[in-house]
Design a protein around this motif. Structure first.
Motif, mmCIF file in Angstrom:
data_model
loop_
_atom_site.group_PDB
_atom_site.id
_atom_site.type_symbol
_atom_site.label_atom_id
_atom_site.label_comp_id
_atom_site.label_asym_id
_atom_site.label_seq_id
_atom_site.Cartn_x
_atom_site.Cartn_y
_atom_site.Cartn_z
ATOM 1 N N GLU A 134 0.974 -1.151 0.016
ATOM 2 C CA GLU A 134 0.044 -0.078 0.067
ATOM 3 C C GLU A 134 0.586 1.195 0.128
ATOM 4 O O GLU A 134 0.643 2.239 -0.810
ATOM 5 C CB GLU A 134 -0.951 0.164 1.258
ATOM 6 N N ARG A 138 0.777 3.933 -3.011
ATOM 7 C CA ARG A 138 0.598 5.396 -2.907
ATOM 8 C C ARG A 138 1.741 6.376 -3.183
ATOM 9 O O ARG A 138 1.412 7.189 -3.965
ATOM 10 C CB ARG A 138 0.221 5.638 -1.365
ATOM 11 N N ALA A 139 2.909 5.919 -3.007
ATOM 12 C CA ALA A 139 4.255 6.673 -3.253
ATOM 13 C C ALA A 139 4.097 6.725 -4.991
ATOM 14 O O ALA A 139 4.441 7.746 -5.416
ATOM 15 C CB ALA A 139 5.270 5.987 -2.580
ATOM 16 N N TRP A 140 4.245 5.535 -5.616
ATOM 17 C CA TRP A 140 4.371 5.429 -7.098
ATOM 18 C C TRP A 140 3.296 6.579 -7.647
ATOM 19 O O TRP A 140 3.406 7.069 -8.478
ATOM 20 C CB TRP A 140 4.180 3.988 -7.394
ATOM 21 N N ARG A 141 1.851 6.023 -7.209
ATOM 22 C CA ARG A 141 0.742 6.908 -7.662
ATOM 23 C C ARG A 141 0.754 8.470 -7.273
ATOM 24 O O ARG A 141 0.410 9.301 -8.331
ATOM 25 C CB ARG A 141 -0.584 6.629 -7.322
ATOM 26 N N SER A 142 1.509 8.851 -6.372
ATOM 27 C CA SER A 142 1.578 10.239 -5.920
ATOM 28 C C SER A 142 2.786 10.867 -6.942
ATOM 29 O O SER A 142 2.773 12.175 -7.174
ATOM 30 C CB SER A 142 2.208 10.609 -4.539
ATOM 31 N N ARG A 143 3.737 10.267 -7.394
ATOM 32 C CA ARG A 143 4.691 10.693 -8.062
ATOM 33 C C ARG A 143 4.474 10.771 -9.741
ATOM 34 O O ARG A 143 5.127 11.136 -10.680
ATOM 35 C CB ARG A 143 5.927 9.895 -8.201
ATOM 36 N N ARG A 144 3.401 9.921 -10.080
ATOM 37 C CA ARG A 144 2.868 9.690 -11.432
ATOM 38 C C ARG A 144 2.447 11.452 -12.060
ATOM 39 O O ARG A 144 1.715 11.904 -11.060
ATOM 40 C CB ARG A 144 1.945 8.901 -11.764
ATOM 41 N N ALA A 146 -0.347 13.709 -13.673
ATOM 42 C CA ALA A 146 -1.589 13.505 -14.042
ATOM 43 C C ALA A 146 -1.780 13.227 -15.431
ATOM 44 O O ALA A 146 -1.323 13.912 -16.499
ATOM 45 C CB ALA A 146 -2.432 14.694 -13.500
#
Length: 147
Positions: A134, A138-144, A146
């Motif tokens: 998790e 979450r870290a990976w998604r926050s750095r992607r 938009a």
């Protein structure tokens, strides 16, 4: 009911819960009811029925390693089964919580199954794996960027 029979029934009930958790469709709004409430409650009641009378005869305590060793060494079969039911109920409850969180993050069931298996067999190891997944997701998604 004999302790051996209670042990077997408890294991079978918990295994049923884990199979539901791993393979039943989760689109159903009632999916977590057997694994979060029903099965842990049955195991909890069985635990209470065994542990409460057995506490009067148990020797040892939870305040030291020596006390704990004495408690386990002198425990009757029904008390040992009760201790096992404690693990079964809590691990299944935690496994359901993990599955719901990972579902909410869109984690595919194929990825979840090894984590759920680790939770079933090794309790806290599965929980740590779920936390790591998790946090990493979450870290990976926050750095992607938009889309």
């Amino acid at each position: 009911m004999s302790a051996d029979l209670m042990f077997s029934l408890s294991n079978g009930l918990a295994l049923l819960g884990w199979l539901i958790l791993a393979f039943a469709p989760r689109r159903l709004s009632a999916f977590p009811i057997p694994t979060r409430f029903v099965i842990p409650a049955i195991l909890g009641v069985a635990y209470a029925v065994a542990i409460i009378p057995g506490m009067a005869t148990a020797q040892g305590d939870f305040t030291s390693l020596e006390g704990l060793k004495q408690l386990y060494a002198t425990a009757s079969d029904p008390l040992m089964v009760a201790g096992w039911q404690h693990y079964l109920a809590f691990d299944l409850f935690v496994g359901t919580w993990i599955a719901e969180r990972l579902d909410g993050l869109g984690v595919h069931r194929i990825v979840q199954i090894p984590i759920l298996a680790a939770t079933f067999m090794l309790g806290p190891v599965g929980l740590v794996l779920a936390f790591a997944l998790e946090l990493g997701l979450r870290a990976w998604r926050s750095r992607r960027p938009a889309a």
